[in-house]
Design a protein around this motif. Structure first.
Motif, PDB file in Angstrom:
ATOM      1  N   LEU A 281       0.832  -1.204   0.000  1.00  0.00           N
ATOM      2  CA  LEU A 281       0.000   0.000   0.000  1.00  0.00           C
ATOM      3  C   LEU A 281       0.867   1.255   0.000  1.00  0.00           C
ATOM      4  CD1 LEU A 281      -3.050   0.727   0.155  1.00  0.00           C
ATOM      5  CD2 LEU A 281      -2.745   0.951   2.630  1.00  0.00           C
ATOM      6  N   LYS A 282       0.585   2.135  -0.958  1.00  0.00           N
ATOM      7  CA  LYS A 282       1.345   3.382  -1.077  1.00  0.00           C
ATOM      8  C   LYS A 282       0.384   4.556  -1.189  1.00  0.00           C
ATOM      9  CE  LYS A 282       5.330   1.207  -3.325  1.00  0.00           C
ATOM     10  NZ  LYS A 282       6.238   1.205  -4.491  1.00  0.00           N
ATOM     11  N   LYS A 283       0.747   5.648  -0.495  1.00  0.00           N
ATOM     12  CA  LYS A 283      -0.076   6.843  -0.523  1.00  0.00           C
ATOM     13  C   LYS A 283       0.786   8.069  -0.272  1.00  0.00           C
ATOM     14  CE  LYS A 283      -3.762   9.468  -0.490  1.00  0.00           C
ATOM     15  NZ  LYS A 283      -4.521   9.736  -1.738  1.00  0.00           N
ATOM     16  N   SER A 284       0.627   9.050  -1.160  1.00  0.00           N
ATOM     17  CA  SER A 284       1.325  10.323  -0.999  1.00  0.00           C
ATOM     18  C   SER A 284       0.315  11.455  -0.960  1.00  0.00           C
ATOM     19  CB  SER A 284       2.302  10.555  -2.156  1.00  0.00           C
ATOM     20  OG  SER A 284       3.333   9.590  -2.151  1.00  0.00           O
ATOM     21  N   PHE A 285       0.667  12.502  -0.245  1.00  0.00           N
ATOM     22  CA  PHE A 285      -0.104  13.737  -0.258  1.00  0.00           C
ATOM     23  C   PHE A 285       0.822  14.817  -0.797  1.00  0.00           C
ATOM     24  CE2 PHE A 285      -2.075  11.189   3.100  1.00  0.00           C
ATOM     25  CZ  PHE A 285      -3.412  11.247   2.727  1.00  0.00           C
ATOM     26  N   GLY A 286       0.583  15.201  -2.061  1.00  0.00           N
ATOM     27  CA  GLY A 286       1.514  16.110  -2.719  1.00  0.00           C
ATOM     28  C   GLY A 286       2.850  15.416  -2.895  1.00  0.00           C
ATOM     29  N   LYS A 287       3.903  16.028  -2.424  1.00  0.00           N
ATOM     30  CA  LYS A 287       5.241  15.443  -2.536  1.00  0.00           C
ATOM     31  C   LYS A 287       5.619  14.622  -1.308  1.00  0.00           C
ATOM     32  CE  LYS A 287       7.046  19.073  -5.572  1.00  0.00           C
ATOM     33  NZ  LYS A 287       8.100  20.116  -5.750  1.00  0.00           N
TER      34      LYS A 287
ATOM     35  N   GLN B 196     -11.814   3.491   2.775  1.00  0.00           N
ATOM     36  CA  GLN B 196     -12.179   4.211   1.549  1.00  0.00           C
ATOM     37  C   GLN B 196     -12.412   5.699   1.778  1.00  0.00           C
ATOM     38  OE1 GLN B 196     -14.345   1.216  -1.364  1.00  0.00           O
ATOM     39  NE2 GLN B 196     -15.486   1.314   0.549  1.00  0.00           N
ATOM     40  N   LEU B 197     -11.833   6.222   2.849  1.00  0.00           N
ATOM     41  CA  LEU B 197     -11.882   7.663   3.079  1.00  0.00           C
ATOM     42  C   LEU B 197     -10.751   8.364   2.330  1.00  0.00           C
ATOM     43  CD1 LEU B 197     -12.679   7.635   6.901  1.00  0.00           C
ATOM     44  CD2 LEU B 197     -14.282   7.942   4.995  1.00  0.00           C
ATOM     45  N   GLU B 198      -9.731   7.606   1.969  1.00  0.00           N
ATOM     46  CA  GLU B 198      -8.653   8.069   1.102  1.00  0.00           C
ATOM     47  C   GLU B 198      -8.445   7.033   0.017  1.00  0.00           C
ATOM     48  OE1 GLU B 198      -7.253  10.930   1.294  1.00  0.00           O
ATOM     49  OE2 GLU B 198      -7.550  11.597   3.373  1.00  0.00           O
ATOM     50  N   THR B 199      -8.026   7.463  -1.152  1.00  0.00           N
ATOM     51  CA  THR B 199      -7.734   6.546  -2.246  1.00  0.00           C
ATOM     52  C   THR B 199      -6.232   6.313  -2.321  1.00  0.00           C
ATOM     53  OG1 THR B 199      -9.632   7.342  -3.513  1.00  0.00           O
ATOM     54  CG2 THR B 199      -7.947   6.116  -4.716  1.00  0.00           C
ATOM     55  N   PRO B 200      -5.781   5.064  -2.181  1.00  0.00           N
ATOM     56  CA  PRO B 200      -4.349   4.786  -2.267  1.00  0.00           C
ATOM     57  C   PRO B 200      -3.812   5.124  -3.665  1.00  0.00           C
ATOM     58  CG  PRO B 200      -5.547   2.921  -1.345  1.00  0.00           C
ATOM     59  CD  PRO B 200      -6.571   3.860  -1.908  1.00  0.00           C
ATOM     60  N   ASP B 201      -2.508   5.292  -3.758  1.00  0.00           N
ATOM     61  CA  ASP B 201      -1.871   5.480  -5.058  1.00  0.00           C
ATOM     62  C   ASP B 201      -1.583   4.137  -5.716  1.00  0.00           C
ATOM     63  OD1 ASP B 201      -1.829   8.251  -4.675  1.00  0.00           O
ATOM     64  OD2 ASP B 201       0.031   8.124  -3.535  1.00  0.00           O
ATOM     65  N   LYS B 202      -1.166   3.176  -4.905  1.00  0.00           N
ATOM     66  CA  LYS B 202      -0.860   1.834  -5.395  1.00  0.00           C
ATOM     67  C   LYS B 202      -1.160   0.831  -4.298  1.00  0.00           C
ATOM     68  CE  LYS B 202       2.919   3.236  -8.493  1.00  0.00           C
ATOM     69  NZ  LYS B 202       4.366   3.083  -8.821  1.00  0.00           N
ATOM     70  N   GLY B 203      -1.237  -0.447  -4.704  1.00  0.00           N
ATOM     71  CA  GLY B 203      -1.408  -1.493  -3.720  1.00  0.00           C
ATOM     72  C   GLY B 203      -2.678  -2.300  -3.909  1.00  0.00           C
ATOM     73  N   PHE B 204      -2.993  -3.085  -2.898  1.00  0.00           N
ATOM     74  CA  PHE B 204      -4.150  -3.976  -2.933  1.00  0.00           C
ATOM     75  C   PHE B 204      -4.750  -4.046  -1.537  1.00  0.00           C
ATOM     76  CE2 PHE B 204      -6.016  -8.132  -2.132  1.00  0.00           C
ATOM     77  CZ  PHE B 204      -6.847  -8.322  -3.228  1.00  0.00           C
TER      78      PHE B 204
ATOM     79  N   PHE C 137     -11.329  -4.100  -2.231  1.00  0.00           N
ATOM     80  CA  PHE C 137     -11.585  -2.680  -2.012  1.00  0.00           C
ATOM     81  C   PHE C 137     -10.749  -1.822  -2.943  1.00  0.00           C
ATOM     82  CE2 PHE C 137     -13.634  -1.930   2.361  1.00  0.00           C
ATOM     83  CZ  PHE C 137     -14.377  -3.098   2.270  1.00  0.00           C
ATOM     84  N   PHE C 138      -9.539  -2.285  -3.239  1.00  0.00           N
ATOM     85  CA  PHE C 138      -8.629  -1.532  -4.101  1.00  0.00           C
ATOM     86  C   PHE C 138      -7.640  -2.519  -4.711  1.00  0.00           C
ATOM     87  CE2 PHE C 138      -4.809   1.046  -4.931  1.00  0.00           C
ATOM     88  CZ  PHE C 138      -5.357   2.052  -5.708  1.00  0.00           C
ATOM     89  N   ASN C 139      -7.406  -2.381  -6.005  1.00  0.00           N
ATOM     90  CA  ASN C 139      -6.513  -3.321  -6.673  1.00  0.00           C
ATOM     91  C   ASN C 139      -5.413  -2.629  -7.482  1.00  0.00           C
ATOM     92  OD1 ASN C 139      -7.917  -2.291  -8.797  1.00  0.00           O
ATOM     93  ND2 ASN C 139      -8.726  -4.248  -9.556  1.00  0.00           N
ATOM     94  N   GLY C 140      -5.047  -1.435  -7.046  1.00  0.00           N
ATOM     95  CA  GLY C 140      -3.972  -0.730  -7.720  1.00  0.00           C
ATOM     96  C   GLY C 140      -4.436   0.231  -8.779  1.00  0.00           C
ATOM     97  N   VAL C 141      -5.722   0.191  -9.087  1.00  0.00           N
ATOM     98  CA  VAL C 141      -6.275   1.070 -10.120  1.00  0.00           C
ATOM     99  C   VAL C 141      -7.374   1.923  -9.490  1.00  0.00           C
ATOM    100  CG1 VAL C 141      -7.452   1.211 -12.330  1.00  0.00           C
ATOM    101  CG2 VAL C 141      -5.808  -0.627 -11.922  1.00  0.00           C
ATOM    102  N   ILE C 142      -7.339   3.207  -9.731  1.00  0.00           N
ATOM    103  CA  ILE C 142      -8.403   4.078  -9.242  1.00  0.00           C
ATOM    104  C   ILE C 142      -9.625   3.860 -10.117  1.00  0.00           C
ATOM    105  CG2 ILE C 142      -9.114   6.455  -8.808  1.00  0.00           C
ATOM    106  CD1 ILE C 142      -6.203   7.158  -8.399  1.00  0.00           C
TER     107      ILE C 142
ATOM    108  N   ASP D 147       7.041   3.261  11.122  1.00  0.00           N
ATOM    109  CA  ASP D 147       8.078   4.290  11.214  1.00  0.00           C
ATOM    110  C   ASP D 147       8.337   4.859   9.828  1.00  0.00           C
ATOM    111  OD1 ASP D 147      10.135   5.844  12.445  1.00  0.00           O
ATOM    112  OD2 ASP D 147      11.626   4.446  11.625  1.00  0.00           O
ATOM    113  N   ASN D 148       8.046   6.142   9.662  1.00  0.00           N
ATOM    114  CA  ASN D 148       8.336   6.835   8.410  1.00  0.00           C
ATOM    115  C   ASN D 148       7.725   6.148   7.190  1.00  0.00           C
ATOM    116  OD1 ASN D 148       9.483   8.949   6.909  1.00  0.00           O
ATOM    117  ND2 ASN D 148      11.365   7.803   6.523  1.00  0.00           N
ATOM    118  N   GLY D 149       6.455   5.715   7.340  1.00  0.00           N
ATOM    119  CA  GLY D 149       5.720   5.177   6.197  1.00  0.00           C
ATOM    120  C   GLY D 149       5.932   3.717   5.885  1.00  0.00           C
TER     121      GLY D 149
END
Length: 259
Positions: free
Chosen positions: A9-15, A51-59, A67-72, A228-230
């Motif tokens: 699971l990966k998620k970024s907010f901006g940079k 599902q309150l946030e949409t991941p960038d990648k993952g499953f 719930f999520f398979n890597g594609v928005i 720790d740190n993501g």
């Protein structure tokens, strides 16, 4: 089969990269505590699963439902809502409806769902009686049988959080999530919430708890993740993580809470 699966699971907010590839599973009846410093990604994990946030990648899957398979995706609001019924989330700041009393706060979602069923009009009275009976049973479980007619403004913080827990249990989620359930409470009220959660663990309700209460996490959990740190810096049983941590970062974090 795991009731909860999270992979890479990966998620970024901006940079800012908040989650950098988080993976774990949870079996039915297990209690997972997620610990770590502020900003380590704990709450973001919960928000992505719910599902309150949409991941960038993952499953992500819950009870074999993806719930999520890597594609928005472009799921309908109805599909998303149906998935959300598989999970329950107790927020740190309650989110009760101020215009409704305690009983109505707990029954409302179930009543709205029931109204969508085909036989609702013919069986409305019976359906509402069953919903109300179930809500009263849950409120008794969290020690609020005497507060059914009270409004949120008339409750203590601990009582509000117990209403939130009863409300989350009402729809029988496959996994119940807690986001720092005691952070908005003073120490005197914290104990009553931890007691309720411990009783749910004894009933083998599957839970994920983001918490800063280390002694509680050690006592109630079957599994602990230290973020720790993501990333997951350490994962194991409470005994492994708290008593014999392998990561130096985990050791440093745990030592802050030692006597």
């Amino acid at each position: 089969m795991s009731v909860l699966v999270v992979k890479d699971l990966k998620k970024s907010f901006g940079k800012t990269e908040v989650l950098k590839g988080v993976s774990f599973t949870l079996e039915e009846g297990e209690v997972l505590s997620i610990i770590g410093s502020s900003g380590s990604g704990k709450t973001t994990i919960l928000r992505c699963i719910n599902q309150l946030e949409t991941p960038d990648k993952g499953f992500i899957s819950v009870a074999d439902k993806v719930f999520f398979n890597g594609v928005i995706g472009k799921d309908s609001a109805e599909e998303k809502r149906r998935r959300q019924l598989l999970v329950g989330l107790v927020f740190q700041d309650f989110h009760l409806f101020p215009q409704y009393n305690v009983l109505k706060n707990v029954t409302l979602a179930a009543e709205l769902l029931a109204a969508e069923e085909k036989d609702y009009k013919e069986n409305k009275k019976q359906i509402h009686e069953e919903i109300e009976a179930k809500a009263k049973e849950l409120l008794a479980k969290v020690g609020l049988s005497e507060k059914l007619a009270n409004y949120p403004c008339e409750l203590s913080g601990g009582q509000k959080q117990r209403v939130s827990i009863a409300r989350a249990l009402m729809l029988e989620p496959k996994v119940l999530f807690f986001d720092e359930p005691t952070s908005a409470l003073d120490p005197e009220l914290t104990g009553e919430i931890l007691k309720v959660i411990k009783s749910l663990a004894e009933e083998k309700i599957t839970m994920v708890i983001v918490t800063h209460e280390m002694s509680f996490a050690k006592a109630v959990s079957t599994k602990v993740i230290f973020m720790d740190n993501g990333v997951i810096a350490e994962e194991g049983t409470p005994e492994e993580v708290f008593d014999n941590p392998k990561s130096e970062r985990t050791k440093a974090f745990i030592s802050k809470f030692s006597d």
